[in-house]
Enzyme design. Structure first.
Site, PDB file in Angstrom:
ATOM      1  N   GLU A  28      22.246  -9.524  25.460  1.00  0.00           N
ATOM      2  CA  GLU A  28      22.085 -10.024  26.831  1.00  0.00           C
ATOM      3  C   GLU A  28      21.766 -11.518  26.878  1.00  0.00           C
ATOM      4  OE1 GLU A  28      20.869  -7.295  25.535  1.00  0.00           O
ATOM      5  OE2 GLU A  28      20.731  -5.658  26.976  1.00  0.00           O
ATOM      6  N   THR A  88      26.337  -3.430  24.791  1.00  0.00           N
ATOM      7  CA  THR A  88      25.200  -3.156  23.912  1.00  0.00           C
ATOM      8  C   THR A  88      25.101  -1.647  23.771  1.00  0.00           C
ATOM      9  OG1 THR A  88      23.553  -2.867  25.636  1.00  0.00           O
ATOM     10  CG2 THR A  88      23.915  -5.092  24.857  1.00  0.00           C
ATOM     11  N   TRP A 105      -2.791  -1.949  25.878  1.00  0.00           N
ATOM     12  CA  TRP A 105      -1.667  -1.614  25.018  1.00  0.00           C
ATOM     13  C   TRP A 105      -2.061  -1.642  23.543  1.00  0.00           C
ATOM     14  CZ3 TRP A 105       3.407  -4.279  27.187  1.00  0.00           C
ATOM     15  CH2 TRP A 105       3.648  -3.773  28.468  1.00  0.00           C
ATOM     16  N   LYS A 139       0.173   3.103  25.688  1.00  0.00           N
ATOM     17  CA  LYS A 139      -0.550   2.579  26.853  1.00  0.00           C
ATOM     18  C   LYS A 139      -1.802   3.417  27.071  1.00  0.00           C
ATOM     19  CE  LYS A 139       3.769   0.842  28.662  1.00  0.00           C
ATOM     20  NZ  LYS A 139       4.883   1.562  28.018  1.00  0.00           N
TER      21      LYS A 139
HETATM   22  P1  ADP Z   1      21.616  -8.040  18.578  1.00  0.00           P
HETATM   23  O1  ADP Z   1      22.900  -7.845  19.254  1.00  0.00           O
HETATM   24  O2  ADP Z   1      21.239  -9.447  18.337  1.00  0.00           O
HETATM   25  O3  ADP Z   1      21.330  -7.088  17.442  1.00  0.00           O
HETATM   26  P2  ADP Z   1      20.686  -6.208  20.409  1.00  0.00           P
HETATM   27  O4  ADP Z   1      20.900  -6.581  21.817  1.00  0.00           O
HETATM   28  O5  ADP Z   1      21.506  -5.146  19.782  1.00  0.00           O
HETATM   29  O6  ADP Z   1      20.710  -7.569  19.646  1.00  0.00           O
HETATM   30  O7  ADP Z   1      19.190  -5.839  20.132  1.00  0.00           O
HETATM   31  C1  ADP Z   1      18.231  -6.766  20.501  1.00  0.00           C
HETATM   32  C2  ADP Z   1      16.892  -6.290  20.026  1.00  0.00           C
HETATM   33  O8  ADP Z   1      16.833  -6.332  18.604  1.00  0.00           O
HETATM   34  C3  ADP Z   1      15.773  -7.175  20.490  1.00  0.00           C
HETATM   35  O9  ADP Z   1      15.362  -6.876  21.785  1.00  0.00           O
HETATM   36  C4  ADP Z   1      14.709  -6.890  19.443  1.00  0.00           C
HETATM   37  O10 ADP Z   1      13.994  -5.712  19.747  1.00  0.00           O
HETATM   38  C5  ADP Z   1      15.508  -6.664  18.194  1.00  0.00           C
HETATM   39  N1  ADP Z   1      15.539  -7.891  17.400  1.00  0.00           N
HETATM   40  C6  ADP Z   1      16.522  -8.786  17.296  1.00  0.00           C
HETATM   41  N2  ADP Z   1      16.184  -9.781  16.462  1.00  0.00           N
HETATM   42  C7  ADP Z   1      14.937  -9.512  16.014  1.00  0.00           C
HETATM   43  C8  ADP Z   1      14.017 -10.161  15.126  1.00  0.00           C
HETATM   44  N3  ADP Z   1      14.323 -11.297  14.507  1.00  0.00           N
HETATM   45  N4  ADP Z   1      12.825  -9.582  14.931  1.00  0.00           N
HETATM   46  C9  ADP Z   1      12.492  -8.420  15.535  1.00  0.00           C
HETATM   47  N5  ADP Z   1      13.305  -7.772  16.380  1.00  0.00           N
HETATM   48  C10 ADP Z   1      14.514  -8.299  16.612  1.00  0.00           C
END
Ligand code: ADP
Length: 548
Positions: A331, A186, A447, A442
């Site tokens: 993850e 990631t 929050w 915060k």
């Molecule tokens: P991906 O590989 O699926 O892009 P990442 O691990 O790079 O995921 O990033 C994950 C993060 O992306 C999540 O913790 C969240 O903050 C954001 N995210 C993923 N999907 C969504 C969604 N549908 N709406 C809002 N945020 C999202």
């Protein structure tokens, strides 16, 4: 405990491709190729070539546990590498070609990749980077003899030559289902990328879970196009669950623009397509401009970041396409939740259905969620309380690969994984992301959602863009600072902004100060860069703090 008397058969990725070959012998896998043109074959041919590649990998000296990297588009060859590497017990390490150079070499060395499979497109990139790689033994260029380039890559093999030398007979070994199968890093916004190591077991359970999502309607009649790259969390699992149900697979190769996608989808009768909002923005823009239609598409799954309401509405009203939103993380393999409108709500007016779809949706089976406050205490699932979102499940990481520092911070005392998202969950299980933990303000233990405040602020006709960050406050610790870009010609001032927000947010959410700037920092993909903005405002002092 009395033990059940069922066979202890391991869940193996190789079973998937062999099952598809045996049960869906006519089903096609179609790819648009980097060399140009369309390639098509069937699941039995995919299985046979995966076995040939497994033989070739063994001949190259790839051992169980070895990492084999890919730098490649979504094509049938990449698909074969997925199955051949994990099938012999090696690990398929997919790499995002757009990573900055230092991160790219960091992960190749951190993963200790033994071979790198590379598409023609990325050969020049690897020629530039290969001097930085410490343990790579050779490169396999994913093409045939005819298209094999002159290359300065040392020990470069031609993919089709390697396969041609090998028989298609291969006995897939069986081993512990907890064995590592694939690896994806990631790209953290700070620090080095972190490795997520999937297992055979997690991969199959994730695929079963996705197929069980109520209302997703995945089956043998589907033609599925993963626009989401295979270097991005295994294309959200599509290459694993599609063969399980005998769905047709359509790989777009390097052509991800609206015109190419429209053409491919219509030509191949694509019914489902999965990808990030940016891709759909491009597709809808193309359709608007060209007047072209989507002949077969029924559903799109939008994930990776929040799906804009207007985008979902346009898909439905202009193209009759059901747009769904998925939330997940690398993850989590990655699917966590999907926002589907339940049968009981399907007669609601379109706007009400959209209210449901813009939430991140309900957890799929195998994903447990909880929200906690700043002290780690659980918060109610009442649709109002919001806190840090934590998850657990058999397809969610128990630790990053060789990264004690990240692991020390990423789990709570009960072993749940900290998502870094701030969310609320309602009594029917619908989850809604409110913010990121590092962005939330915060204030005196309570929050404040920076995203909610920003959304309200941009509702002002004279505000072009808004960002909210935390500013230090002597009494409350943090208070919201609103940074605003005005529309051209506007003379809006702080009092005007506060007056506007007064009727829209709780009094204690009102920003302590409003600052006007000409522009806000954005990333290459257009995302607001809060970290950079915080950096720009690191010497900022609130008027009240100054006074005290
Ligand atoms: P991906 O590989 O699926 O892009 P990442 O691990 O790079 O995921 O990033 C994950 C993060 O992306 C999540 O913790 C969240 O903050 C954001 N995210 C993923 N999907 C969504 C969604 N549908 N709406 C809002 N945020 C999202």
């Amino acid at each position: 405990m009395m033990r059940g008397l069922m066979m202890d058969r391991p869940l193996m990725i190789s079973h998937i491709i062999e099952y598809a070959a045996a049960n869906f012998p006519d089903q096609e896998v179609v790819s648009r190729m980097p060399e140009g043109g369309i390639h098509r074959y069937t699941y039995p041919e995919a299985a046979a070539r995966s076995r040939q590649l497994a033989n070739a990998l063994r001949k190259l000296g790839v051992e169980p546990g070895d990492r084999v990297a890919t730098v490649a588009w979504n094509t049938y060859r990449h698909f074969e590498i997925y199955y051949a590497t994990s099938g012999i017990g090696a690990v398929c390490h997919t790499i995002n070609p757009r990573l900055p150079v230092d991160q790219f070499s960091y992960i190749v060395n951190h993963a200790q990749d033994k071979y790198v499979f590379v598409d023609l497109t990325f050969v020049p990139l690897l020629e530039k980077l290969q001097g930085l790689f410490e343990g790579v033994r050779g490169y396999v260029i994913m093409t045939d003899r005819e298209h094999m380039p002159e290359t300065s890559l040392p020990d470069a093999y031609c993919y089709e030559d390697l396969l041609a030398e090998q028989p298609s007979a291969f006995e897939w070994p069986e081993f512990d289902e907890q064995a590592a199968s694939s690896l994806c890093y990631t790209s953290g916004t700070t620090g080095n990328p972190k490795g997520v190591m999937y297992s055979h077991r997690s991969t199959l359970l994730h695929a079963f879970s996705v197929l069980a999502i109520p209302g997703l309607g995945l089956n043998e009649t589907c033609s599925l196009l993963p626009v989401v790259p295979m270097f991005h969390v295994n294309a959200w699992g599509v290459p694993y669950f599609a063969p399980m149900i005998g769905a047709k697979l359509v790989f777009p190769g390097p052509n991800l623009d609206g015109a190419s996608l429209t053409e491919l989808m219509n030509a191949e009768g694509v019914t489902e397509a999965w990808g990030v909002p940016t891709v759909w923005m491009g597709l809808l823009g193309h359709l608007r401009g060209s007047g072209e239609r989507l002949d077969s598409l029924q559903r799109v799954l939008i994930g990776g970041s929040a799906a804009p309401r207007a985008m979902m509405a346009e898909f439905k009203s202009q193209h009759g396409v059901e747009a769904l939103q998925g939330w997940g993380m690398t993850e989590m393999s990655p699917v966590g939740t999907v926002s589907l409108v339940r049968p009981k709500d399907q007669n609601l007016p379109e706007e009400k259905q959209l209210d449901i779809k813009v939430t991140q949706g309900r957890a799929m089976f195998g994903v447990e969620m909880k929200i906690v406050d700043g002290d780690g205490k659980r918060l109610p699932h009442d649709g109002k309380a919001f806190g840090e979102l934590l998850v657990r499940g058999p397809a969610i990481i128990s630790g990053y690969y060789e990264n004690a520092e990240a692991n020390a911070k990423s789990f709570d005392d009960e072993g749940w994984f900290r998502t870094g998202d701030v969310a609320k969950i309602d009594s029917e299980g619908y989850m809604e992301i409110v913010d990121r933990t590092k962005d939330v303000i915060k204030s005196g233990g309570e929050w404040i959602s920076s995203i909610d405040l920003e959304n309200e602020a941009v509702g002002h006709p004279e505000i072009a863009e808004a960002a909210v960050i935390a500013a230090y406050h002597p009494k409350w610790d943090e208070r919201p600072l609103l940074v605003v870009v005005r529309e051209a010609g506007s003379e809006l001032d702080k009092a005007g902004v506060i007056e506007f927000l007064k009727t829209r947010v709780a009094k204690w959410w009102l920003p302590d100060d409003v600052v006007f700037v000409d522009e806000l920092p954005h990333s290459a993909t257009g995302k607001l860069q809060k970290a950079k903005l915080r950096e720009e405002f690191k010497d900022y002092v609130l008027p009240e703090a100054k006074a005290s």
